[in-house]
Design a protein around this motif. Structure first.
Motif, short mmCIF file in Angstrom:
data_model
loop_
_atom_site.label_atom_id
_atom_site.label_comp_id
_atom_site.label_asym_id
_atom_site.label_seq_id
_atom_site.Cartn_x
_atom_site.Cartn_y
_atom_site.Cartn_z
N PRO A 17 0.84 -1.19 -0.03
CA PRO A 17 0.00 0.04 0.04
C PRO A 17 1.00 1.44 -0.12
N ALA A 18 0.50 2.01 -0.77
CA ALA A 18 1.07 3.54 -0.87
C ALA A 18 0.28 4.71 -1.29
N LEU A 19 0.42 5.86 -0.33
CA LEU A 19 0.00 7.20 -0.78
C LEU A 19 0.83 7.69 -1.68
N TYR A 20 0.56 8.52 -2.65
CA TYR A 20 1.17 9.26 -3.70
C TYR A 20 0.60 10.75 -4.17
N ILE A 21 1.65 11.39 -4.39
CA ILE A 21 1.09 12.63 -4.92
C ILE A 21 1.77 12.95 -6.21
N ILE A 22 0.82 13.10 -7.35
CA ILE A 22 1.46 13.51 -8.62
C ILE A 22 1.11 15.03 -8.98
N VAL A 62 5.71 13.30 -7.51
CA VAL A 62 6.52 14.19 -6.65
C VAL A 62 6.80 13.82 -4.98
N TYR A 63 5.99 12.90 -4.80
CA TYR A 63 5.73 12.40 -3.33
C TYR A 63 5.17 11.33 -3.21
N PHE A 64 5.63 10.16 -2.42
CA PHE A 64 5.05 9.06 -1.98
C PHE A 64 5.46 8.54 -0.63
N GLU A 65 4.38 7.74 0.08
CA GLU A 65 4.64 7.13 1.34
C GLU A 65 4.32 5.55 1.27
N MET A 66 4.79 4.77 1.70
CA MET A 66 4.74 3.48 1.65
C MET A 66 4.08 2.89 3.15
N PHE A 67 3.22 2.16 3.40
CA PHE A 67 2.31 1.64 4.49
C PHE A 67 2.42 0.05 4.46
N GLU A 68 2.28 -0.26 5.77
CA GLU A 68 2.03 -1.89 6.16
C GLU A 68 0.63 -2.34 5.60
N ASP A 69 -0.42 -1.21 5.64
CA ASP A 69 -1.90 -1.68 5.37
C ASP A 69 -2.65 -0.61 4.61
N MET A 70 -3.45 -1.10 3.85
CA MET A 70 -4.49 -0.21 3.08
C MET A 70 -5.26 0.76 3.95
N GLN A 71 -5.48 0.48 5.15
CA GLN A 71 -6.32 1.26 5.93
C GLN A 71 -5.53 2.45 6.20
N THR A 72 -4.45 2.40 6.66
CA THR A 72 -3.45 3.45 7.14
C THR A 72 -3.08 4.42 6.18
N ALA A 73 -2.86 3.81 4.82
CA ALA A 73 -2.72 4.66 3.41
C ALA A 73 -3.98 5.42 3.19
N ILE A 74 -5.24 5.01 3.34
CA ILE A 74 -6.17 5.42 3.17
C ILE A 74 -6.65 6.73 4.20
N ALA A 75 -6.16 6.36 5.47
CA ALA A 75 -6.29 7.37 6.51
C ALA A 75 -5.40 8.76 6.30
N ARG A 76 -4.18 8.31 5.55
CA ARG A 76 -3.32 9.29 5.55
C ARG A 76 -3.89 10.26 4.25
N GLU A 77 -4.50 9.35 3.18
CA GLU A 77 -4.71 10.23 1.99
C GLU A 77 -5.96 11.12 2.52
N LYS A 78 -6.84 10.69 3.38
CA LYS A 78 -7.89 11.50 3.87
C LYS A 78 -7.42 12.75 4.36
N THR A 79 -6.37 12.46 5.10
CA THR A 79 -5.68 13.58 6.20
C THR A 79 -4.99 14.85 5.02
N LEU A 80 -4.19 14.41 4.03
CA LEU A 80 -3.52 14.97 3.22
C LEU A 80 -4.60 15.87 2.46
N LYS A 81 -5.75 15.17 1.99
CA LYS A 81 -6.59 15.88 0.99
C LYS A 81 -7.29 17.01 2.02
N GLY A 82 -7.13 16.95 3.31
CA GLY A 82 -8.02 17.84 4.16
C GLY A 82 -7.14 19.17 4.69
N ILE A 83 -6.04 19.18 4.17
CA ILE A 83 -4.90 20.15 4.43
C ILE A 83 -4.88 21.36 3.23
N THR A 84 -4.33 22.36 3.54
CA THR A 84 -4.21 23.46 2.46
C THR A 84 -3.42 22.99 1.26
#
Length: 100
Positions: free
Chosen positions: A5-10, A51-73
């Protein structure tokens, strides 16, 4: 292939339009974005540079991080990107290092 699982920003370009997503196979997903195989926002705006990515152990954590980042400025997203990638280089080449 082992799923990672990974979060990414393009981005469309330096300081351009951003897209945040999650996937279980980042190299494959980047291929899909670069080739325009995924219909929607990223394809419509030509967003193809990893331009950015983070790797995770499980998809739930990746999705939680995605939601956090989508909520910031946007400014905070840019600060995050530039803290790890100040020149907005395409990090797709680093994906080769992640392969087993």
């Amino acid at each position: 292939m082992i799923k990672q699982p990974a979060l990414y920003i393009i981005a469309s370009k330096y300081n351009g339009t951003l897209y945040i997503g999650v996937t279980s196979n980042l190299p494959q997903r980047m291929y899909q974005h670069r080739e325009g195989l995924i219909d929607g926002f990223s394809k419509n705006y030509g967003i193809k540079i990893l331009v950015y990515f983070e790797m995770f152990e499980d998809m739930q954590t990746a999705i939680a991080r995605e939601k956090t980042l989508k909520g910031i400025t946007r400014a905070k997203k840019i600060t995050l990107i530039e803290s790890a990638n100040p020149n907005w280089e395409d990090l797709t080449i680093k994906l080769e290092l992640l392969k087993p």
